[in-house]
Design a protein around this motif. Structure first.
Motif, mmCIF file in Angstrom:
data_model
loop_
_atom_site.group_PDB
_atom_site.id
_atom_site.type_symbol
_atom_site.label_atom_id
_atom_site.label_comp_id
_atom_site.label_asym_id
_atom_site.label_seq_id
_atom_site.Cartn_x
_atom_site.Cartn_y
_atom_site.Cartn_z
ATOM 1 N N LEU A 78 42.599 3.664 -26.040
ATOM 2 C CA LEU A 78 42.108 4.936 -25.525
ATOM 3 C C LEU A 78 43.261 5.871 -25.176
ATOM 4 O O LEU A 78 43.109 7.092 -25.216
ATOM 5 N N ASN A 79 44.406 5.305 -24.834
ATOM 6 C CA ASN A 79 45.575 6.120 -24.534
ATOM 7 C C ASN A 79 45.947 7.000 -25.725
ATOM 8 O O ASN A 79 46.384 8.141 -25.571
ATOM 9 N N GLN A 80 45.729 6.475 -26.938
ATOM 10 C CA GLN A 80 46.041 7.229 -28.147
ATOM 11 C C GLN A 80 45.048 8.360 -28.392
ATOM 12 O O GLN A 80 45.333 9.295 -29.133
ATOM 13 N N LEU A 81 43.867 8.259 -27.760
ATOM 14 C CA LEU A 81 42.861 9.318 -27.901
ATOM 15 C C LEU A 81 42.989 10.387 -26.822
ATOM 16 O O LEU A 81 42.307 11.402 -26.879
ATOM 17 N N SER A 82 43.857 10.164 -25.832
ATOM 18 C CA SER A 82 43.929 11.082 -24.696
ATOM 19 C C SER A 82 44.419 12.478 -25.114
ATOM 20 O O SER A 82 44.019 13.480 -24.523
ATOM 21 N N GLY A 83 45.286 12.542 -26.129
ATOM 22 C CA GLY A 83 45.744 13.843 -26.610
ATOM 23 C C GLY A 83 44.607 14.665 -27.179
ATOM 24 O O GLY A 83 44.455 15.857 -26.871
ATOM 25 N N LEU A 84 43.778 14.017 -28.007
ATOM 26 C CA LEU A 84 42.603 14.693 -28.554
ATOM 27 C C LEU A 84 41.632 15.052 -27.438
ATOM 28 O O LEU A 84 40.974 16.093 -27.489
ATOM 29 N N ALA A 85 41.546 14.200 -26.412
ATOM 30 C CA ALA A 85 40.655 14.461 -25.283
ATOM 31 C C ALA A 85 41.055 15.743 -24.563
ATOM 32 O O ALA A 85 40.198 16.575 -24.223
ATOM 33 N N THR A 86 42.353 15.911 -24.330
ATOM 34 C CA THR A 86 42.845 17.109 -23.651
ATOM 35 C C THR A 86 42.549 18.360 -24.472
ATOM 36 O O THR A 86 42.053 19.367 -23.945
ATOM 37 N N PHE A 87 42.840 18.293 -25.758
ATOM 38 C CA PHE A 87 42.567 19.429 -26.642
ATOM 39 C C PHE A 87 41.070 19.735 -26.680
ATOM 40 O O PHE A 87 40.657 20.900 -26.635
ATOM 41 N N SER A 88 40.250 18.688 -26.719
ATOM 42 C CA SER A 88 38.799 18.846 -26.735
ATOM 43 C C SER A 88 38.307 19.525 -25.462
ATOM 44 O O SER A 88 37.447 20.418 -25.513
ATOM 45 N N ALA A 89 38.843 19.088 -24.316
ATOM 46 C CA ALA A 89 38.420 19.666 -23.036
ATOM 47 C C ALA A 89 38.763 21.153 -22.968
ATOM 48 O O ALA A 89 37.942 21.968 -22.526
ATOM 49 N N VAL A 90 39.954 21.519 -23.425
ATOM 50 C CA VAL A 90 40.388 22.917 -23.376
ATOM 51 C C VAL A 90 39.526 23.779 -24.289
ATOM 52 O O VAL A 90 39.036 24.845 -23.887
ATOM 53 N N THR A 91 39.327 23.332 -25.527
ATOM 54 C CA THR A 91 38.556 24.144 -26.482
ATOM 55 C C THR A 91 37.083 24.235 -26.088
ATOM 56 O O THR A 91 36.455 25.284 -26.286
ATOM 57 N N MET A 92 36.528 23.161 -25.513
ATOM 58 C CA MET A 92 35.135 23.227 -25.079
ATOM 59 C C MET A 92 34.986 24.187 -23.900
ATOM 60 O O MET A 92 34.005 24.927 -23.810
ATOM 61 N N GLY A 93 35.984 24.192 -23.020
ATOM 62 C CA GLY A 93 35.964 25.152 -21.919
ATOM 63 C C GLY A 93 36.014 26.579 -22.428
ATOM 64 O O GLY A 93 35.314 27.463 -21.917
ATOM 65 N N ILE A 94 36.840 26.808 -23.457
ATOM 66 C CA ILE A 94 36.915 28.141 -24.071
ATOM 67 C C ILE A 94 35.571 28.497 -24.704
ATOM 68 O O ILE A 94 35.093 29.632 -24.588
ATOM 69 N N SER A 95 34.951 27.529 -25.370
ATOM 70 C CA SER A 95 33.666 27.772 -26.017
ATOM 71 C C SER A 95 32.607 28.192 -25.010
ATOM 72 O O SER A 95 31.833 29.138 -25.240
ATOM 73 N N VAL A 96 32.566 27.490 -23.881
ATOM 74 C CA VAL A 96 31.598 27.816 -22.823
ATOM 75 C C VAL A 96 31.875 29.213 -22.271
ATOM 76 O O VAL A 96 30.957 30.023 -22.086
ATOM 77 N N LEU A 97 33.150 29.504 -22.016
ATOM 78 C CA LEU A 97 33.519 30.814 -21.471
ATOM 79 C C LEU A 97 33.149 31.936 -22.440
ATOM 80 O O LEU A 97 32.617 32.980 -22.028
ATOM 81 N N LEU A 98 33.399 31.716 -23.716
ATOM 82 C CA LEU A 98 33.051 32.737 -24.713
ATOM 83 C C LEU A 98 31.541 32.956 -24.771
ATOM 84 O O LEU A 98 31.078 34.095 -24.904
ATOM 85 N N ALA A 99 30.774 31.866 -24.668
ATOM 86 C CA ALA A 99 29.315 32.003 -24.690
ATOM 87 C C ALA A 99 28.835 32.844 -23.517
ATOM 88 O O ALA A 99 27.932 33.687 -23.663
ATOM 89 N N VAL A 100 29.430 32.638 -22.344
ATOM 90 C CA VAL A 100 29.064 33.422 -21.158
ATOM 91 C C VAL A 100 29.429 34.892 -21.359
ATOM 92 O O VAL A 100 28.617 35.797 -21.092
ATOM 93 N N ILE A 101 30.647 35.137 -21.843
ATOM 94 C CA ILE A 101 31.106 36.515 -22.050
ATOM 95 C C ILE A 101 30.242 37.223 -23.098
ATOM 96 O O ILE A 101 29.781 38.355 -22.886
ATOM 97 N N PHE A 102 30.029 36.570 -24.218
ATOM 98 C CA PHE A 102 29.267 37.195 -25.301
ATOM 99 C C PHE A 102 27.818 37.474 -24.888
ATOM 100 O O PHE A 102 27.241 38.486 -25.290
ATOM 101 N N SER A 103 27.237 36.572 -24.096
ATOM 102 C CA SER A 103 25.856 36.807 -23.656
ATOM 103 C C SER A 103 25.765 38.021 -22.747
ATOM 104 O O SER A 103 24.724 38.676 -22.662
ATOM 105 N N GLY A 104 26.897 38.321 -22.069
ATOM 106 C CA GLY A 104 26.903 39.474 -21.175
ATOM 107 C C GLY A 104 27.175 40.792 -21.875
ATOM 108 O O GLY A 104 26.658 41.834 -21.456
ATOM 109 N N ILE A 105 27.955 40.766 -22.952
ATOM 110 C CA ILE A 105 28.336 42.033 -23.601
ATOM 111 C C ILE A 105 27.425 42.393 -24.780
ATOM 112 O O ILE A 105 27.426 43.549 -25.214
#
Length: 454
Positions: free
Chosen positions: A173-200
């Motif tokens: 699992l230690n070898q997957l932690s890098g992908l986990a970090t990247f996944s967490a960041v991009t998913m957070g961006i995805s959620v934020l974009l969905a909130v922004i786009f729904s507002g504009i």
């Protein structure tokens, strides 16, 4: 097997200290493949990426059915109970350092091989269903991005399964932690974009002139038990993820630091739960479907790493469990780069993805797939098991020692009853909803090429 049985029986009689975990780290020193290498920061990334996933984008759809007030109350109550039971689970694993997966816990709390076997079946099925959910989500994403619909949905699902298979191959699992970090960041961006786009955006996708978006505090008249329970199960599934915790603890250098990882992941998850005021009649699951086409594609794109990572994570956890049943923990195939070891590992990973792909084609509905997973497995692995673990931490009269302990014990008995309710009522609702969706011809038939774009 006899040696493992002896270890477990001994663990029930004598307390363990953190030195047991230190000894496990020392035993792996110098080996090609070392498992106890995960820091609490990396464990937090693994947890956060497992919790913050596409399932949270079913929240707006669930809130539209339940109403904002009940929806938020369900979210708070389930999140609090998951945090509590996760800490109970951590304490139980600290008492039993021989635990490598949730199946070992099943053996201990049920007191025999049958408990281990039954838990193993549920554990593997739960993980395979989640892999299937990622195949379904990936196919939905690719169909949405390629608006022409020129490729078969079954083919898209197979592509996702193949990509996830390749990324499931790392042995720790230690070898997957890098992908986990990247996944967490991009998913957070995805959620934020969905909130922004729904507002504009000027209006939600599918807007009908004269029908203003409707946002309700409570369920609208005519809401059925099936739809309400389906919404409840979607929220509950997004918040529950304790099945992977024993596997994470088994690869941490210092498991006593796990609460730091848990609190970090929980805070991140709660922050990521968001409200899209789109309107009950226009909201979809996942919520990207409520955005205008360009916005939808941009936001959905950032969810790709999360889909791939989560499928790879659960495949890896399942494969590790099966692998360690085939080879002894001290086997050279477990800790060295042998042809037999790698061949077995790759074979196990491949089999799990074949079954996941098939499941994704049999239940090709996103909310219904989530509710099916929740009803069949989350009642057990979200509530019942950890309430029973609590009973073992406080055996006999100790669980009634004082008012505070007695109230906590009553709460754990409630969790057992609540878990059984999710199992029984949730299974009925999920099956009925799948039948209704097929009758409504939402995606055609099983193994259908029909587009499931949102």
């Amino acid at each position: 097997m006899e040696e493992l049985k002896h270890d477990i029986e001994s663990s029930l009689k004598t307390p363990h200290t953190i030195s047991d975990f230190s000894e496990q780290v020392a035993q792996e020193s110098g080996r090609d493949i070392q498992y106890r290498t995960c820091s609490w920061q990396k464990a937090a990334c693994l947890l956060f990426s497992a919790y913050v996933c596409l399932a949270i984008l079913a929240f707006p759809w669930s809130y539209a059915i339940l109403g904002l007030v009940p929806g938020v109350l369900v979210t708070i109550c389930v999140a609090a109970s998951v945090q509590y039971t996760s800490l109970i689970l951590w304490r139980f694993c600290m008492e039993h350092p021989e635990v490598r997966s949730v199946c070992d816990i099943g053996r201990i709390i049920f007191g025999g091989q049958w408990g281990y076997t039954a838990t193993a079946v549920g554990f593997i099925l739960n993980n395979t269903f989640i892999q299937a959910l990622e195949c379904l989500a990936g196919a939905k994403l690719l169909n949405t991005l390629v608006a022409s619909g020129g490729f078969c949905t079954v083919g898209y699902s197979a592509i996702v399964a193949i990509i996830c298979f390749v990324l499931s191959l790392p042995r720790t699992l230690n070898q997957l932690s890098g992908l986990a970090t990247f996944s967490a960041v991009t998913m957070g961006i995805s959620v934020l974009l969905a909130v922004i786009f729904s507002g504009i955006q000027s209006e939600p996708f599918g807007y009908i002139e004269g029908e203003a978006p409707l946002v309700t505090a409570f369920p609208v008249s005519g809401t059925t038990y099936v739809s309400g329970m389906l919404a409840f199960l979607n929220i509950t599934h997004a918040l529950i993820g304790q099945t992977t915790i024993p596997s994470f603890l088994a690869e941490m250098k210092n498991p006593k630091d796990f609460p730091k990882a848990l609190w970090a992941a929980t805070i991140g998850e709660v922050v990521s739960v968001y409200f899209l005021v789109i309107g009950n009649q226009y909201v979809t699951s996942p919520a990207y479907g409520s955005l205008q086409p360009v916005y939808k594609k941009i936001a959905f794109c950032f969810a790709i790493p999360s889909i791939i990572y989560l499928g790879s994570l659960y495949a890896s956890v399942s494969a590790r469990f099966i692998f360690l049943r085939i080879f002894d923990a001290d086997s050279k195939h477990t800790h060295s780069n042998t042809l037999i070891g790698w061949g077995t590992w790759i074979g196990i990973i491949a089999v799990t993805w074949v079954f996941a792909f098939i499941l994704a084609e049999i239940i090709p509905f996103f909310p219904q797939m989530i509710s099916t997973i929740c009803s069949l497995f989350n009642g057990w692995f979200g509530f019942i098991y950890w309430a029973m673990a609590y009973m073992m931490l406080y055996p006999g009269k100790s669980k009634w020692a004082g008012p505070k302990r007695s109230l906590e014990t009553l709460f754990n008995y409630f969790l057992i009853v609540f878990g059984l309710y999710i199992l029984i009522a949730g299974t009925y609702v999920s099956v009925q909803s799948i039948i209704d969706s097929y009758h409504a011809s939402e995606v055609g038939t099983v193994f259908s090429c029909a587009s499931n774009a949102i």
